[in-house]
Design an enzyme around this catalytic site. Sequence first.
Site, PDB file in Angstrom:
ATOM      1  N   GLY A   1      36.657  45.588  91.028  1.00 55.83           N
ATOM      2  CA  GLY A   1      38.096  45.658  91.254  1.00 55.83           C
ATOM      3  C   GLY A   1      38.797  46.196  90.010  1.00 55.83           C
ATOM      4  O   GLY A   1      38.500  45.775  88.901  1.00 55.83           O
TER       5      GLY A   1
ATOM      6  N   GLY B   1      33.477  43.338  86.146  1.00 61.95           N
ATOM      7  CA  GLY B   1      33.374  41.892  86.304  1.00 61.95           C
ATOM      8  C   GLY B   1      31.928  41.474  86.491  1.00 61.95           C
ATOM      9  O   GLY B   1      30.999  42.156  86.047  1.00 61.95           O
TER      10      GLY B   1
ATOM     11  N   ILE C   1      40.533  40.267  86.778  1.00 59.85           N
ATOM     12  CA  ILE C   1      41.728  39.407  86.804  1.00 59.85           C
ATOM     13  C   ILE C   1      41.332  37.973  87.126  1.00 59.85           C
ATOM     14  O   ILE C   1      42.088  37.044  86.877  1.00 59.85           O
ATOM     15  CB  ILE C   1      42.776  39.914  87.826  1.00 59.85           C
ATOM     16  N   ASP C   2      40.107  37.807  87.669  1.00 59.95           N
ATOM     17  CA  ASP C   2      39.656  36.448  88.014  1.00 59.95           C
ATOM     18  C   ASP C   2      39.278  35.629  86.791  1.00 59.95           C
ATOM     19  O   ASP C   2      39.123  34.411  86.876  1.00 59.95           O
ATOM     20  CB  ASP C   2      38.421  36.526  88.930  1.00 59.95           C
TER      21      ASP C   2
ATOM     22  N   MET D   1      45.012  35.768  93.862  1.00 60.28           N
ATOM     23  CA  MET D   1      43.616  36.203  93.888  1.00 60.28           C
ATOM     24  C   MET D   1      42.731  35.259  93.081  1.00 60.28           C
ATOM     25  O   MET D   1      43.204  34.531  92.217  1.00 60.28           O
ATOM     26  CB  MET D   1      43.500  37.645  93.380  1.00 60.28           C
TER      27      MET D   1
ATOM     28  N   HIS E   1      38.547  34.606  94.192  1.00 61.36           N
ATOM     29  CA  HIS E   1      37.731  34.255  95.345  1.00 61.36           C
ATOM     30  C   HIS E   1      36.784  33.101  95.014  1.00 61.36           C
ATOM     31  O   HIS E   1      36.642  32.165  95.781  1.00 61.36           O
ATOM     32  CB  HIS E   1      36.918  35.481  95.734  1.00 61.36           C
TER      33      HIS E   1
ATOM     34  N   ARG F   1      46.970  43.445  90.685  1.00 63.78           N
ATOM     35  CA  ARG F   1      46.047  44.365  89.995  1.00 63.78           C
ATOM     36  C   ARG F   1      46.739  45.674  89.599  1.00 63.78           C
ATOM     37  O   ARG F   1      46.103  46.602  89.099  1.00 63.78           O
ATOM     38  CB  ARG F   1      44.850  44.666  90.889  1.00 63.78           C
TER      39      ARG F   1
HETATM   40  O1  F6P Z   1      37.544  40.956  91.559  1.00 53.73           O
HETATM   41  C1  F6P Z   1      38.888  40.903  91.460  1.00 53.73           C
HETATM   42  C2  F6P Z   1      39.529  40.806  92.810  1.00 53.73           C
HETATM   43  O2  F6P Z   1      40.854  41.163  92.694  1.00 53.73           O
HETATM   44  C3  F6P Z   1      39.440  39.414  93.421  1.00 53.73           C
HETATM   45  O3  F6P Z   1      40.347  38.522  92.855  1.00 53.73           O
HETATM   46  C4  F6P Z   1      39.736  39.710  94.862  1.00 53.73           C
HETATM   47  O4  F6P Z   1      39.229  38.690  95.726  1.00 53.73           O
HETATM   48  C5  F6P Z   1      38.972  41.014  95.044  1.00 53.73           C
HETATM   49  O5  F6P Z   1      38.924  41.654  93.777  1.00 53.73           O
HETATM   50  C6  F6P Z   1      39.562  41.972  96.057  1.00 53.73           C
HETATM   51  O6  F6P Z   1      38.593  42.989  96.212  1.00 53.73           O
HETATM   52  P1  F6P Z   1      38.960  44.434  96.812  1.00 53.73           P
HETATM   53  O7  F6P Z   1      39.880  45.095  95.837  1.00 53.73           O
HETATM   54  O8  F6P Z   1      37.629  45.129  96.907  1.00 53.73           O
HETATM   55  O9  F6P Z   1      39.627  44.175  98.126  1.00 53.73           O
END
Ligand code: F6P
Length: 394
Positions: free
Chosen positions: A21, A118, A143-144, A186, A188, A320
């Site tokens: 991400g 990440g 960001i997690d 966010m 997960h 993000r």
């Molecule tokens: O890994 C960071 C993140 O923003 C998580 O917090 C979120 O669950 C995920 O990426 C979303 O993933 P994508 O951008 O692939 O939908």
Amino acid sequence: MGNTTRSAKITRSIGILTAGGDCPGLNAAIRAVAKSTMHHGIPVIGFLDGFRGLVENRYIPLDDRAVSGILTLGGTILGSNRDKPHKMDMGGTIMDMTDVAIANAKRLNLDCIVCLGGNGTQKNAYRLAEKGGINVITLPKTIDNDVVLTDTCFGYDTAKAIATDAIDRLHTTASSHHRIIAVEIMGHSAGWLALGAGIAGGADVILIPEIKYDIQAVAEFLNARRHSGKRFSIIAVAEGATAIGEPDDVDENDDDKPQKKNGKKKNGDSNGANGTSNNSGALPQHPIMIRESKVSRIVRELEQLTGIEARMTQLGHIQRGGTPTPTDRLLCTRLGAVAGELVAAHKYNVMVAVKGDDCIPVPLEDVSGKVRTVPIDHPWVNAARLMGTCMGDA
Ligand code: F6P
């Protein structure tokens, strides 16, 4: 003419890629790694779109001009995605492209590839180093904030600021309408973002994946607030929060889940709650299930249990976007500067970790496959409870 042999000028060079991400700070980090490496006379290229660019041999030169003016620019000039070299969708067929990635790196005569990402990226980078002798250096980006062995990850501070601003704004509307408003944040597998923004924003309830919540206990807490004269409440909900009795919220789309520190599984760089698409942009094979979001269900249940009008907001990818905070810009510059020093010193297969005012290399093998979750007795959790915040448990 003497039989002199000209010493072949051994040119070193490195590649940089951004994967998983995206987040504010990636360009600041790219700039710092490139400038620090070039300071040692080593040229730099940037692979496009994560590991896929390495496999497909798509890259651009990252010279001084290319990295000029990107310190404050959100996103990543290189592009990103979640593709993994060992399981890459190549025209609809999932293939192990590790050997191609390694061959490309060797043909380009790269000393090292600096991977910004990440947990999934840490694992993919380690896999390349372990399998094919590609030297890698990684930086902790998400960001997690759930990468182990580092005080923090870049991107976290900016996302925390965005989520906190949202909570501040929700306070005024919740107060005007005397409502419960829940905001999905966010995170997960780990609740750092919901916890940090929830505390900073003064949320009354904070629900994180690490502490399974009891909806009845939350309802009783909100009723007690109402009876004490508090006419609105704010709930910060991590997207991975789960109720007591519910299974952990894992992403079914990825069978390559590194072990979480607490033994639970997690997909690579954490993927969306519904993870509805792989990284080649193709729609998933299985039909996309339309299911109620966690936060929507929580709001519906609380409205039924308390009789108080409730609303919800999902911040999603707003967290993000945009320019990195000064804290993240400084952090990225510190991390990237050290990465360039490590390249010059031929110190590879490490992650550059934040330790107080220092940034130090830690063995990538100690990072790969782990997730840093919130300890339930973490000082931040204790601080929230001392502020009277409900953490979802009785
Ligand atoms: O890994 C960071 C993140 O923003 C998580 O917090 C979120 O669950 C995920 O990426 C979303 O993933 P994508 O951008 O692939 O939908």
